[in-house]
Write an enzyme that holds these catalytic residues in place. Structure first.
Site, PDB file in Angstrom:
ATOM      1  N   ARG A   1       9.639  -1.444  12.179  1.00 26.22           N
ATOM      2  CA  ARG A   1       8.450  -1.036  12.933  1.00 26.22           C
ATOM      3  C   ARG A   1       8.387  -2.069  14.240  1.00 26.22           C
ATOM      4  O   ARG A   1       8.512  -3.135  14.141  1.00 26.22           O
ATOM      5  CB  ARG A   1       7.046  -0.980  12.113  1.00 26.22           C
ATOM      6  CG  ARG A   1       6.882   0.244  11.561  1.00 26.22           C
ATOM      7  CD  ARG A   1       5.804   0.034  10.497  1.00 26.22           C
ATOM      8  NE  ARG A   1       4.425  -0.369  11.129  1.00 26.22           N
ATOM      9  CZ  ARG A   1       3.362  -0.388  10.432  1.00 26.22           C
ATOM     10  NH1 ARG A   1       3.202   0.428   9.240  1.00 26.22           N
ATOM     11  NH2 ARG A   1       2.235  -0.785  11.030  1.00 26.22           N
TER      12      ARG A   1
ATOM     13  N   ARG B   1      10.817  -6.192   6.108  1.00 28.80           N
ATOM     14  CA  ARG B   1      10.651  -4.785   5.800  1.00 28.80           C
ATOM     15  C   ARG B   1      11.422  -3.676   6.507  1.00 28.80           C
ATOM     16  O   ARG B   1      11.108  -4.044   7.757  1.00 28.80           O
ATOM     17  CB  ARG B   1       9.032  -4.613   6.054  1.00 28.80           C
ATOM     18  CG  ARG B   1       8.426  -3.153   5.710  1.00 28.80           C
ATOM     19  CD  ARG B   1       7.063  -3.239   5.405  1.00 28.80           C
ATOM     20  NE  ARG B   1       6.404  -3.155   6.906  1.00 28.80           N
ATOM     21  CZ  ARG B   1       4.978  -2.974   6.927  1.00 28.80           C
ATOM     22  NH1 ARG B   1       4.380  -2.742   5.941  1.00 28.80           N
ATOM     23  NH2 ARG B   1       4.438  -2.836   8.117  1.00 28.80           N
TER      24      ARG B   1
ATOM     25  N   LYS C   1       0.832  -1.177   0.058  1.00 30.28           N
ATOM     26  CA  LYS C   1       0.003   0.043   0.020  1.00 30.28           C
ATOM     27  C   LYS C   1       0.852   1.240  -0.063  1.00 30.28           C
ATOM     28  O   LYS C   1       0.502   2.243  -0.556  1.00 30.28           O
ATOM     29  CB  LYS C   1      -0.795   0.129   1.346  1.00 30.28           C
ATOM     30  CG  LYS C   1      -1.725  -0.904   1.376  1.00 30.28           C
ATOM     31  CD  LYS C   1      -2.915  -0.570   2.460  1.00 30.28           C
ATOM     32  CE  LYS C   1      -2.305  -0.564   3.741  1.00 30.28           C
ATOM     33  NZ  LYS C   1      -1.841  -1.771   4.611  1.00 30.28           N
TER      34      LYS C   1
ATOM     35  N   ARG D   1     -10.832   0.404   8.032  1.00 32.48           N
ATOM     36  CA  ARG D   1     -10.639  -1.068   8.346  1.00 32.48           C
ATOM     37  C   ARG D   1     -11.612  -1.831   8.764  1.00 32.48           C
ATOM     38  O   ARG D   1     -11.509  -2.935   9.027  1.00 32.48           O
ATOM     39  CB  ARG D   1      -9.414  -0.968   9.456  1.00 32.48           C
ATOM     40  CG  ARG D   1      -7.951  -1.169   9.104  1.00 32.48           C
ATOM     41  CD  ARG D   1      -7.217  -1.047   9.996  1.00 32.48           C
ATOM     42  NE  ARG D   1      -5.992  -1.619  10.238  1.00 32.48           N
ATOM     43  CZ  ARG D   1      -4.946  -1.017   9.636  1.00 32.48           C
ATOM     44  NH1 ARG D   1      -4.907   0.085   9.248  1.00 32.48           N
ATOM     45  NH2 ARG D   1      -3.618  -1.394   9.796  1.00 32.48           N
TER      46      ARG D   1
ATOM     47  N   ARG E   1      -1.923  -9.210  13.400  1.00 31.93           N
ATOM     48  CA  ARG E   1      -2.305  -8.030  12.619  1.00 31.93           C
ATOM     49  C   ARG E   1      -2.952  -8.565  11.118  1.00 31.93           C
ATOM     50  O   ARG E   1      -4.133  -8.312  10.822  1.00 31.93           O
ATOM     51  CB  ARG E   1      -1.479  -7.107  12.283  1.00 31.93           C
ATOM     52  CG  ARG E   1      -1.171  -6.189  13.392  1.00 31.93           C
ATOM     53  CD  ARG E   1       0.149  -5.438  13.356  1.00 31.93           C
ATOM     54  NE  ARG E   1       0.570  -4.585  12.441  1.00 31.93           N
ATOM     55  CZ  ARG E   1       1.433  -4.586  11.830  1.00 31.93           C
ATOM     56  NH1 ARG E   1       2.567  -5.284  12.124  1.00 31.93           N
ATOM     57  NH2 ARG E   1       1.809  -3.697  10.762  1.00 31.93           N
TER      58      ARG E   1
HETATM   59  P1  AMP Z   1      -0.661   0.553   9.859  1.00 29.55           P
HETATM   60  O1  AMP Z   1       0.475   1.670   9.907  1.00 29.55           O
HETATM   61  O2  AMP Z   1      -1.687   0.673   8.638  1.00 29.55           O
HETATM   62  O3  AMP Z   1      -0.333  -1.000   9.770  1.00 29.55           O
HETATM   63  O4  AMP Z   1      -1.323   0.715  11.276  1.00 29.55           O
HETATM   64  C1  AMP Z   1      -0.597   0.409  12.251  1.00 29.55           C
HETATM   65  C2  AMP Z   1      -1.792   0.044  13.697  1.00 29.55           C
HETATM   66  O5  AMP Z   1      -2.286   1.183  13.829  1.00 29.55           O
HETATM   67  C3  AMP Z   1      -2.818  -0.883  13.242  1.00 29.55           C
HETATM   68  O6  AMP Z   1      -2.112  -2.225  13.676  1.00 29.55           O
HETATM   69  C4  AMP Z   1      -3.844  -0.541  14.563  1.00 29.55           C
HETATM   70  O7  AMP Z   1      -3.483  -0.704  15.636  1.00 29.55           O
HETATM   71  C5  AMP Z   1      -3.811   0.929  14.271  1.00 29.55           C
HETATM   72  N1  AMP Z   1      -4.548   1.519  13.114  1.00 29.55           N
HETATM   73  C6  AMP Z   1      -4.272   2.111  11.984  1.00 29.55           C
HETATM   74  N2  AMP Z   1      -5.279   2.401  11.250  1.00 29.55           N
HETATM   75  C7  AMP Z   1      -6.444   1.823  11.695  1.00 29.55           C
HETATM   76  C8  AMP Z   1      -7.777   1.849  11.539  1.00 29.55           C
HETATM   77  N3  AMP Z   1      -8.412   2.394  10.483  1.00 29.55           N
HETATM   78  N4  AMP Z   1      -8.648   1.488  12.691  1.00 29.55           N
HETATM   79  C9  AMP Z   1      -8.198   0.871  13.721  1.00 29.55           C
HETATM   80  N5  AMP Z   1      -6.683   0.892  14.020  1.00 29.55           N
HETATM   81  C10 AMP Z   1      -6.053   1.384  13.202  1.00 29.55           C
END
Ligand code: AMP
Length: 231
Positions: A160, A127, A13, A88, A171
């Site tokens: 990360r 990554r 993404k 999400r 996740r």
């Molecule tokens: P990402 O960088 O998109 O993988 O997001 C990292 C973390 O942020 C996720 O594992 C969730 O804990 C939180 N997070 C990001 N976007 C959302 C969302 N739309 N709804 C709920 N939690 C989110």
């Protein structure tokens, strides 16, 4: 144009978002980045979100939805935004539709990058991300020229905190049980671009543009249409 880009962690993404932002002149709006910033600054939102983030759980809708809508308002960009990591859940998608409708706006297309779980696990374990701009590297398939340093801006590369094997598995479970349901939600609205995300980034990008062309959402953008069908 307002685009949604969704896919499991490691589906590409971030890379595709950067390409689409430049080409379609869309502003990025990535919920994960906003949460990481809020957590590192220790804002009230960051403090409330941190325990969920650290466990790899979804941050509650009431925290995330307000944050995204505020960011979209701040961006206030006429050309549109590209949402990465939001929505999400179906509840988030419904609230997004409702609040955009109140402002006379809408989501034009939702791009789903499909990548099998085994490939995601392998990608995520390798990554690394650059501190300055979030450029994504993979030490196995797409390494930087100098180990630990971003080719583009020379900044340090890091893994990360939620990219550990256990948290990655958790996740991905959430993605494949919950977020995957967005495919039906946006397909029912005739807005879904379902893309095979396993190819090289340039090929995935070409397929996204072709698919957006087929959905009829590229009119009035700077994208030359003949390239969408010219594969
Ligand atoms: P990402 O960088 O998109 O993988 O997001 C990292 C973390 O942020 C996720 O594992 C969730 O804990 C939180 N997070 C990001 N976007 C959302 C969302 N739309 N709804 C709920 N939690 C989110």
């Amino acid at each position: 144009m307002n685009l949604i880009l969704f896919g499991a962690q490691g589906s590409g993404k971030g890379t595709q978002s950067q390409l689409l932002q430049e080409r379609l002149r869309l502003k990025p709006c990535a919920s994960g980045d906003l949460l990481r910033e809020a957590i590192s600054k220790g804002t009230p939102l960051g403090q409330a979100a941190k325990p969920y983030y650290d466990r790899g759980d979804l941050v509650p809708d009431e925290l995330v939805i307000g944050m995204i809508l505020e960011q979209m308002r701040e961006l206030g960009d006429r050309n549109g935004v590209i949402l990465d990591g939001f929505p999400r859940t179906i509840a988030q998608a419904r609230q997004l539709d409702a609040s955009l409708a109140r402002q006379g706006q809408r989501i034009d297309a939702a791009v789903y990058l499909e990548v099998p779980r085994e490939v995601l696990l392998d990608r995520l374990a390798h990554r690394y991300i650059c501190r300055a701009a979030g450029h994504v590297w993979n030490t196995k398939t797409h390494p930087p020229r100098v180990e630990g340093v971003c080719d583009f801006d020379g900044s340090e590369l890091y893994q990360r905190s939620d990219d550990t094997a256990e948290k990655i598995a958790h996740r991905l479970d959430i993605f494949f049980s919950e977020t995957i349901r967005l495919t039906d939600f946006y397909a029912a609205q005739g807005k879904l671009a379902h893309i095979d995300g396993t190819s090289e980034p340039e090929t995935v990008y070409a397929h996204i543009l072709a698919s957006l062309g087929q959905l009829g959402v590229l009119e009035g953008t700077s994208y030359p249409r003949q390239q969408a069908s010219g594969q």
